[in-house]
Design a protein around this motif. Sequence first.
Motif, PDB file in Angstrom:
ATOM      1  N   LYS A 190     -10.943  -8.145  -1.135  1.00 41.02           N
ATOM      2  CA  LYS A 190     -10.789  -9.018   0.036  1.00 41.02           C
ATOM      3  C   LYS A 190     -11.621  -8.527   1.219  1.00 41.02           C
ATOM      4  CE  LYS A 190      -8.142 -11.998  -0.161  1.00 41.02           C
ATOM      5  NZ  LYS A 190      -8.383 -13.373  -0.709  1.00 41.02           N
ATOM      6  N   GLN A 191     -12.232  -7.350   1.070  1.00 35.90           N
ATOM      7  CA  GLN A 191     -13.061  -6.737   2.119  1.00 35.90           C
ATOM      8  C   GLN A 191     -12.260  -6.543   3.415  1.00 35.90           C
ATOM      9  OE1 GLN A 191     -16.566  -9.351   2.175  1.00 35.90           O
ATOM     10  NE2 GLN A 191     -17.609  -7.920   0.798  1.00 35.90           N
ATOM     11  N   ILE A 192     -11.042  -6.032   3.249  1.00 35.55           N
ATOM     12  CA  ILE A 192     -10.192  -5.656   4.383  1.00 35.55           C
ATOM     13  C   ILE A 192      -9.632  -4.270   4.112  1.00 35.55           C
ATOM     14  CG2 ILE A 192      -9.584  -8.035   4.980  1.00 35.55           C
ATOM     15  CD1 ILE A 192      -6.909  -7.617   3.558  1.00 35.55           C
ATOM     16  N   SER A 193      -9.028  -3.674   5.102  1.00 34.13           N
ATOM     17  CA  SER A 193      -8.439  -2.346   4.908  1.00 34.13           C
ATOM     18  C   SER A 193      -7.105  -2.465   4.178  1.00 34.13           C
ATOM     19  CB  SER A 193      -8.225  -1.657   6.258  1.00 34.13           C
ATOM     20  OG  SER A 193      -7.210  -2.324   6.992  1.00 34.13           O
ATOM     21  N   VAL A 194      -6.722  -1.390   3.513  1.00 33.09           N
ATOM     22  CA  VAL A 194      -5.405  -1.352   2.861  1.00 33.09           C
ATOM     23  C   VAL A 194      -4.306  -1.550   3.902  1.00 33.09           C
ATOM     24  CG1 VAL A 194      -3.769   0.128   1.626  1.00 33.09           C
ATOM     25  CG2 VAL A 194      -6.181   0.097   0.945  1.00 33.09           C
ATOM     26  N   GLU A 195      -4.481  -0.966   5.083  1.00 32.30           N
ATOM     27  CA  GLU A 195      -3.480  -1.094   6.142  1.00 32.30           C
ATOM     28  C   GLU A 195      -3.307  -2.552   6.574  1.00 32.30           C
ATOM     29  OE1 GLU A 195      -4.813   2.909   5.690  1.00 32.30           O
ATOM     30  OE2 GLU A 195      -5.999   1.094   6.134  1.00 32.30           O
ATOM     31  N   SER A 196      -4.400  -3.281   6.672  1.00 30.11           N
ATOM     32  CA  SER A 196      -4.323  -4.699   7.035  1.00 30.11           C
ATOM     33  C   SER A 196      -3.600  -5.497   5.958  1.00 30.11           C
ATOM     34  CB  SER A 196      -5.717  -5.277   7.253  1.00 30.11           C
ATOM     35  OG  SER A 196      -6.366  -4.648   8.329  1.00 30.11           O
ATOM     36  N   LEU A 197      -3.909  -5.182   4.702  1.00 33.85           N
ATOM     37  CA  LEU A 197      -3.257  -5.872   3.587  1.00 33.85           C
ATOM     38  C   LEU A 197      -1.759  -5.571   3.571  1.00 33.85           C
ATOM     39  CD1 LEU A 197      -3.616  -7.616   1.043  1.00 33.85           C
ATOM     40  CD2 LEU A 197      -4.097  -5.503  -0.226  1.00 33.85           C
ATOM     41  N   GLU A 198      -1.407  -4.305   3.764  1.00 34.56           N
ATOM     42  CA  GLU A 198       0.007  -3.918   3.835  1.00 34.56           C
ATOM     43  C   GLU A 198       0.730  -4.703   4.927  1.00 34.56           C
ATOM     44  OE1 GLU A 198       1.280   0.439   3.332  1.00 34.56           O
ATOM     45  OE2 GLU A 198      -0.789   0.542   4.032  1.00 34.56           O
ATOM     46  N   LYS A 199       0.109  -4.792   6.084  1.00 29.49           N
ATOM     47  CA  LYS A 199       0.755  -5.448   7.225  1.00 29.49           C
ATOM     48  C   LYS A 199       1.046  -6.913   6.939  1.00 29.49           C
ATOM     49  CE  LYS A 199       0.337  -6.144  12.218  1.00 29.49           C
ATOM     50  NZ  LYS A 199      -0.489  -5.880  13.426  1.00 29.49           N
ATOM     51  N   VAL A 200       0.059  -7.618   6.375  1.00 27.25           N
ATOM     52  CA  VAL A 200       0.244  -9.047   6.088  1.00 27.25           C
ATOM     53  C   VAL A 200       1.349  -9.234   5.050  1.00 27.25           C
ATOM     54  CG1 VAL A 200      -0.825 -11.110   5.114  1.00 27.25           C
ATOM     55  CG2 VAL A 200      -2.116  -9.670   6.690  1.00 27.25           C
ATOM     56  N   ILE A 201       1.299  -8.444   3.966  1.00 27.80           N
ATOM     57  CA  ILE A 201       2.285  -8.597   2.900  1.00 27.80           C
ATOM     58  C   ILE A 201       3.678  -8.201   3.383  1.00 27.80           C
ATOM     59  CG2 ILE A 201       3.017  -7.690   0.651  1.00 27.80           C
ATOM     60  CD1 ILE A 201       0.084  -7.698  -0.184  1.00 27.80           C
ATOM     61  N   ASN A 202       3.767  -7.116   4.130  1.00 28.72           N
ATOM     62  CA  ASN A 202       5.086  -6.685   4.620  1.00 28.72           C
ATOM     63  C   ASN A 202       5.691  -7.696   5.582  1.00 28.72           C
ATOM     64  OD1 ASN A 202       4.915  -4.410   3.090  1.00 28.72           O
ATOM     65  ND2 ASN A 202       4.703  -2.970   4.787  1.00 28.72           N
ATOM     66  N   ASN A 203       4.870  -8.283   6.438  1.00 29.41           N
ATOM     67  CA  ASN A 203       5.380  -9.301   7.363  1.00 29.41           C
ATOM     68  C   ASN A 203       5.934 -10.500   6.597  1.00 29.41           C
ATOM     69  OD1 ASN A 203       4.828  -7.833   9.664  1.00 29.41           O
ATOM     70  ND2 ASN A 203       2.862  -8.811  10.055  1.00 29.41           N
ATOM     71  N   ARG A 204       5.213 -10.920   5.553  1.00 24.43           N
ATOM     72  CA  ARG A 204       5.699 -12.033   4.733  1.00 24.43           C
ATOM     73  C   ARG A 204       6.975 -11.652   3.995  1.00 24.43           C
ATOM     74  NH1 ARG A 204       2.604 -14.469   0.528  1.00 24.43           N
ATOM     75  NH2 ARG A 204       3.747 -16.369   1.006  1.00 24.43           N
ATOM     76  N   ALA A 205       7.011 -10.435   3.459  1.00 23.73           N
ATOM     77  CA  ALA A 205       8.194  -9.991   2.712  1.00 23.73           C
ATOM     78  C   ALA A 205       9.427  -9.936   3.613  1.00 23.73           C
ATOM     79  CB  ALA A 205       7.933  -8.626   2.080  1.00 23.73           C
ATOM     80  N   GLN A 206       9.247  -9.468   4.851  1.00 25.76           N
ATOM     81  CA  GLN A 206      10.363  -9.422   5.793  1.00 25.76           C
ATOM     82  C   GLN A 206      10.909 -10.812   6.065  1.00 25.76           C
ATOM     83  OE1 GLN A 206       8.420  -6.214   8.645  1.00 25.76           O
ATOM     84  NE2 GLN A 206      10.414  -6.843   9.405  1.00 25.76           N
ATOM     85  N   ARG A 207      10.017 -11.780   6.226  1.00 22.10           N
ATOM     86  CA  ARG A 207      10.456 -13.147   6.496  1.00 22.10           C
ATOM     87  C   ARG A 207      11.099 -13.799   5.275  1.00 22.10           C
ATOM     88  NH1 ARG A 207       5.196 -13.520   8.679  1.00 22.10           N
ATOM     89  NH2 ARG A 207       4.575 -14.919   6.971  1.00 22.10           N
ATOM     90  N   MET A 208      10.589 -13.478   4.096  1.00 22.15           N
ATOM     91  CA  MET A 208      10.982 -14.195   2.890  1.00 22.15           C
ATOM     92  C   MET A 208      12.225 -13.619   2.217  1.00 22.15           C
ATOM     93  SD  MET A 208       8.386 -15.241  -0.209  1.00 22.15           S
ATOM     94  CE  MET A 208       7.185 -15.996   0.888  1.00 22.15           C
ATOM     95  N   PHE A 209      12.348 -12.293   2.248  1.00 21.19           N
ATOM     96  CA  PHE A 209      13.442 -11.623   1.545  1.00 21.19           C
ATOM     97  C   PHE A 209      14.376 -10.954   2.551  1.00 21.19           C
ATOM     98  CE2 PHE A 209       9.678 -11.578  -1.154  1.00 21.19           C
ATOM     99  CZ  PHE A 209      10.164 -12.117  -2.337  1.00 21.19           C
TER     100      PHE A 209
END
Length: 219
Positions: A190-209
């Motif tokens: 995705k040509q992004i940092s691991v930290e950026s990917l973590e942040k997006v996924i964690n934010n979605r996970a917090q909202r969803m689960f």
Amino acid sequence: MPYFNLHTHRTDSGNDPDTISIYNATIQTPELSAPFSVGIHPWHLTEENYQPQLQFIASLRDRPGFAALGECGLDKVCATPLLLQLKAFREMVRLSELYGKPLILHCVKAFDELLQVRKELHPRQPWIIHGFRGKPELAEQLVRHGISLSFGARFNPETVKRVPVDNLFLETDESELPISLIYQQVASLKQISVESLEKVINNRAQRMFDLGESQFIHH
């Protein structure tokens, strides 16, 4: 910030303080590891065990850590009759809506049927297809229908490139591959940092689960 692992069958998944994993429980699970998901997998479905599996799921409704329904879904390669699979799948969708929990999906060569059920039942809870290995065109079709995709140890790199970060999760499933390595591979594509990917996924996970914000604070 910890990694979020959408789906794992490994019982030691809760031992890593740097990862939040949703453990896939079944009626054979001796002890539940929270957070967990539970559902009727098409591979392990018969007319005889359908009701016992439903009763097991119902018994867990108020158990702390019950994060999602699944994995469940449709599989045209397994021996279970498709009509029975569809009956169980519709019931899993109903329970997902009743319990207010996302649905983690297994789907093999039955995406047309899965989308037909979605159009028929108009679910409001999130659907996530786990372990997605399909082509970009199928992925884009599913995303257009509001379905998220989760990628594991094996995936189509071109598909990962084309699925928006806001529509994906990552998982280990039955693999012994570290979730951190899957994050590194996907972040590179995705040509992004691991930290950026973590942040997006964690934010979605917090909202969803229903996992609690405190779990997403790095230990």
